[in-house]
Design a protein around this motif. Structure first.
Motif, PDB file in Angstrom:
ATOM      1  N   ALA A 152      30.463  83.659  28.905  1.00  0.00           N
ATOM      2  CA  ALA A 152      29.175  83.219  29.457  1.00  0.00           C
ATOM      3  C   ALA A 152      29.352  82.394  30.727  1.00  0.00           C
ATOM      4  O   ALA A 152      28.383  82.127  31.431  1.00  0.00           O
ATOM      5  CB  ALA A 152      28.412  82.407  28.411  1.00  0.00           C
ATOM      6  N   ILE A 153      30.590  82.009  31.032  1.00  0.00           N
ATOM      7  CA  ILE A 153      30.886  81.201  32.220  1.00  0.00           C
ATOM      8  C   ILE A 153      31.192  82.147  33.382  1.00  0.00           C
ATOM      9  O   ILE A 153      31.856  83.163  33.207  1.00  0.00           O
ATOM     10  CB  ILE A 153      32.117  80.290  31.960  1.00  0.00           C
ATOM     11  N   ALA A 154      30.713  81.810  34.556  1.00  0.00           N
ATOM     12  CA  ALA A 154      31.002  82.620  35.746  1.00  0.00           C
ATOM     13  C   ALA A 154      32.518  82.761  35.899  1.00  0.00           C
ATOM     14  O   ALA A 154      33.262  81.805  35.664  1.00  0.00           O
ATOM     15  CB  ALA A 154      30.405  81.973  36.982  1.00  0.00           C
ATOM     16  N   GLU A 155      32.958  83.936  36.277  1.00  0.00           N
ATOM     17  CA  GLU A 155      34.389  84.225  36.342  1.00  0.00           C
ATOM     18  C   GLU A 155      35.159  83.243  37.222  1.00  0.00           C
ATOM     19  O   GLU A 155      36.269  82.837  36.883  1.00  0.00           O
ATOM     20  CB  GLU A 155      34.616  85.653  36.833  1.00  0.00           C
ATOM     21  N   GLU A 156      34.560  82.812  38.316  1.00  0.00           N
ATOM     22  CA  GLU A 156      35.263  81.887  39.217  1.00  0.00           C
ATOM     23  C   GLU A 156      35.417  80.489  38.608  1.00  0.00           C
ATOM     24  O   GLU A 156      36.281  79.724  39.011  1.00  0.00           O
ATOM     25  CB  GLU A 156      34.589  81.798  40.589  1.00  0.00           C
ATOM     26  N   ASP A 157      34.599  80.148  37.622  1.00  0.00           N
ATOM     27  CA  ASP A 157      34.679  78.843  36.965  1.00  0.00           C
ATOM     28  C   ASP A 157      35.361  78.894  35.600  1.00  0.00           C
ATOM     29  O   ASP A 157      35.600  77.860  34.979  1.00  0.00           O
ATOM     30  CB  ASP A 157      33.273  78.258  36.769  1.00  0.00           C
ATOM     31  N   ARG A 158      35.670  80.090  35.131  1.00  0.00           N
ATOM     32  CA  ARG A 158      36.151  80.266  33.763  1.00  0.00           C
ATOM     33  C   ARG A 158      37.470  79.553  33.485  1.00  0.00           C
ATOM     34  O   ARG A 158      37.605  78.868  32.476  1.00  0.00           O
ATOM     35  CB  ARG A 158      36.281  81.760  33.460  1.00  0.00           C
ATOM     36  N   GLU A 159      38.449  79.706  34.359  1.00  0.00           N
ATOM     37  CA  GLU A 159      39.756  79.099  34.114  1.00  0.00           C
ATOM     38  C   GLU A 159      39.659  77.569  34.086  1.00  0.00           C
ATOM     39  O   GLU A 159      40.257  76.916  33.232  1.00  0.00           O
ATOM     40  CB  GLU A 159      40.787  79.549  35.153  1.00  0.00           C
ATOM     41  N   TRP A 160      38.885  77.017  34.993  1.00  0.00           N
ATOM     42  CA  TRP A 160      38.667  75.563  34.999  1.00  0.00           C
ATOM     43  C   TRP A 160      38.017  75.132  33.694  1.00  0.00           C
ATOM     44  O   TRP A 160      38.422  74.141  33.077  1.00  0.00           O
ATOM     45  CB  TRP A 160      37.795  75.186  36.198  1.00  0.00           C
ATOM     46  N   TRP A 161      36.991  75.862  33.252  1.00  0.00           N
ATOM     47  CA  TRP A 161      36.292  75.544  32.017  1.00  0.00           C
ATOM     48  C   TRP A 161      37.240  75.606  30.822  1.00  0.00           C
ATOM     49  O   TRP A 161      37.233  74.713  29.962  1.00  0.00           O
ATOM     50  CB  TRP A 161      35.116  76.494  31.820  1.00  0.00           C
ATOM     51  N   LEU A 162      38.067  76.638  30.768  1.00  0.00           N
ATOM     52  CA  LEU A 162      39.018  76.778  29.665  1.00  0.00           C
ATOM     53  C   LEU A 162      40.005  75.616  29.636  1.00  0.00           C
ATOM     54  O   LEU A 162      40.312  75.078  28.568  1.00  0.00           O
ATOM     55  CB  LEU A 162      39.765  78.112  29.763  1.00  0.00           C
ATOM     56  N   GLU A 163      40.496  75.231  30.799  1.00  0.00           N
ATOM     57  CA  GLU A 163      41.430  74.091  30.865  1.00  0.00           C
ATOM     58  C   GLU A 163      40.767  72.820  30.342  1.00  0.00           C
ATOM     59  O   GLU A 163      41.378  72.053  29.603  1.00  0.00           O
ATOM     60  CB  GLU A 163      41.930  73.874  32.291  1.00  0.00           C
ATOM     61  N   GLU A 164      39.534  72.599  30.737  1.00  0.00           N
ATOM     62  CA  GLU A 164      38.797  71.419  30.267  1.00  0.00           C
ATOM     63  C   GLU A 164      38.619  71.447  28.748  1.00  0.00           C
ATOM     64  O   GLU A 164      38.756  70.416  28.095  1.00  0.00           O
ATOM     65  CB  GLU A 164      37.425  71.336  30.947  1.00  0.00           C
ATOM     66  N   GLN A 165      38.323  72.612  28.203  1.00  0.00           N
ATOM     67  CA  GLN A 165      38.140  72.740  26.756  1.00  0.00           C
ATOM     68  C   GLN A 165      39.450  72.476  26.006  1.00  0.00           C
ATOM     69  O   GLN A 165      39.457  71.822  24.965  1.00  0.00           O
ATOM     70  CB  GLN A 165      37.614  74.131  26.391  1.00  0.00           C
ATOM     71  N   ARG A 166      40.562  72.971  26.533  1.00  0.00           N
ATOM     72  CA  ARG A 166      41.865  72.794  25.872  1.00  0.00           C
ATOM     73  C   ARG A 166      42.291  71.336  25.829  1.00  0.00           C
ATOM     74  O   ARG A 166      43.000  70.932  24.922  1.00  0.00           O
ATOM     75  CB  ARG A 166      42.927  73.618  26.586  1.00  0.00           C
ATOM     76  N   GLU A 167      41.862  70.560  26.805  1.00  0.00           N
ATOM     77  CA  GLU A 167      42.225  69.141  26.858  1.00  0.00           C
ATOM     78  C   GLU A 167      41.711  68.371  25.642  1.00  0.00           C
ATOM     79  O   GLU A 167      42.240  67.316  25.311  1.00  0.00           O
ATOM     80  CB  GLU A 167      41.697  68.496  28.142  1.00  0.00           C
ATOM     81  N   ALA A 168      40.688  68.885  24.979  1.00  0.00           N
ATOM     82  CA  ALA A 168      40.120  68.206  23.819  1.00  0.00           C
ATOM     83  C   ALA A 168      41.006  68.336  22.576  1.00  0.00           C
ATOM     84  O   ALA A 168      40.797  67.624  21.597  1.00  0.00           O
ATOM     85  CB  ALA A 168      38.732  68.772  23.518  1.00  0.00           C
ATOM     86  N   PHE A 169      41.988  69.211  22.616  1.00  0.00           N
ATOM     87  CA  PHE A 169      42.844  69.458  21.463  1.00  0.00           C
ATOM     88  C   PHE A 169      44.155  68.689  21.586  1.00  0.00           C
ATOM     89  O   PHE A 169      44.559  68.312  22.684  1.00  0.00           O
ATOM     90  CB  PHE A 169      43.136  70.954  21.342  1.00  0.00           C
ATOM     91  N   PRO A 170      44.832  68.482  20.459  1.00  0.00           N
ATOM     92  CA  PRO A 170      46.131  67.807  20.509  1.00  0.00           C
ATOM     93  C   PRO A 170      47.117  68.575  21.398  1.00  0.00           C
ATOM     94  O   PRO A 170      47.062  69.806  21.466  1.00  0.00           O
ATOM     95  CB  PRO A 170      46.608  67.814  19.060  1.00  0.00           C
ATOM     96  N   GLU A 171      47.987  67.852  22.040  1.00  0.00           N
ATOM     97  CA  GLU A 171      48.987  68.453  22.931  1.00  0.00           C
ATOM     98  C   GLU A 171      49.761  69.566  22.224  1.00  0.00           C
ATOM     99  O   GLU A 171      50.036  70.606  22.810  1.00  0.00           O
ATOM    100  CB  GLU A 171      49.942  67.362  23.423  1.00  0.00           C
ATOM    101  N   SER A 172      50.087  69.365  20.960  1.00  0.00           N
ATOM    102  CA  SER A 172      50.896  70.338  20.220  1.00  0.00           C
ATOM    103  C   SER A 172      50.184  71.671  20.021  1.00  0.00           C
ATOM    104  O   SER A 172      50.832  72.687  19.777  1.00  0.00           O
ATOM    105  CB  SER A 172      51.294  69.769  18.857  1.00  0.00           C
ATOM    106  N   ALA A 173      48.869  71.697  20.129  1.00  0.00           N
ATOM    107  CA  ALA A 173      48.106  72.918  19.880  1.00  0.00           C
ATOM    108  C   ALA A 173      47.670  73.627  21.153  1.00  0.00           C
ATOM    109  O   ALA A 173      47.218  74.772  21.095  1.00  0.00           O
ATOM    110  CB  ALA A 173      46.880  72.597  19.044  1.00  0.00           C
TER     111      ALA A 173
END
Length: 106
Positions: free
Chosen positions: A46-67
């Protein structure tokens, strides 16, 4: 290395590093994070393709480093699956021409 192999390796690595030893690996946690990655991929569409990778990186930051690596690989795996599904269901031949003419392909 295929994306399936990367996913298998990431699952094994997470389970091994986060269990209580060789015979007590954290497989349930590994599969939970895999599912998180799959769901994240589906939301990412649902995220524009040009913003998708940035959005994914931001989402991953919410998880523990090990995951994070496992989640990233699971997300890439699911995005590849979704792209294949879209490609397989895309109109071809005369159907593609008709969809293009009528604007249904957009």
């Amino acid at each position: 290395m295929t994306i399936q192999t990367q996913l298998d390796n990431a699952l094994t690595e997470y389970a091994s590093e986060n269990g209580d030893g060789f015979y007590c690996r954290d497989w349930s946690g590994a599969y939970e994070y895999q599912d998180e990655g799959f769901a994240m991929a589906e939301r990412a569409l649902a995220i524009a393709e040009e913003d998708r990778e940035w959005w994914l990186e931001e989402q991953r930051e919410a998880f523990p480093e090990s995951a994070r690596y496992l989640i990233a690989v699971a997300t890439d795996y699911r995005l590849a699956e979704l792209a294949e599904e879209a490609k397989a269901s895309a109109p071809t031949g005369w159907m593609a021409i008709a969809a293009d003419i009528t604007g249904a392909a957009k």
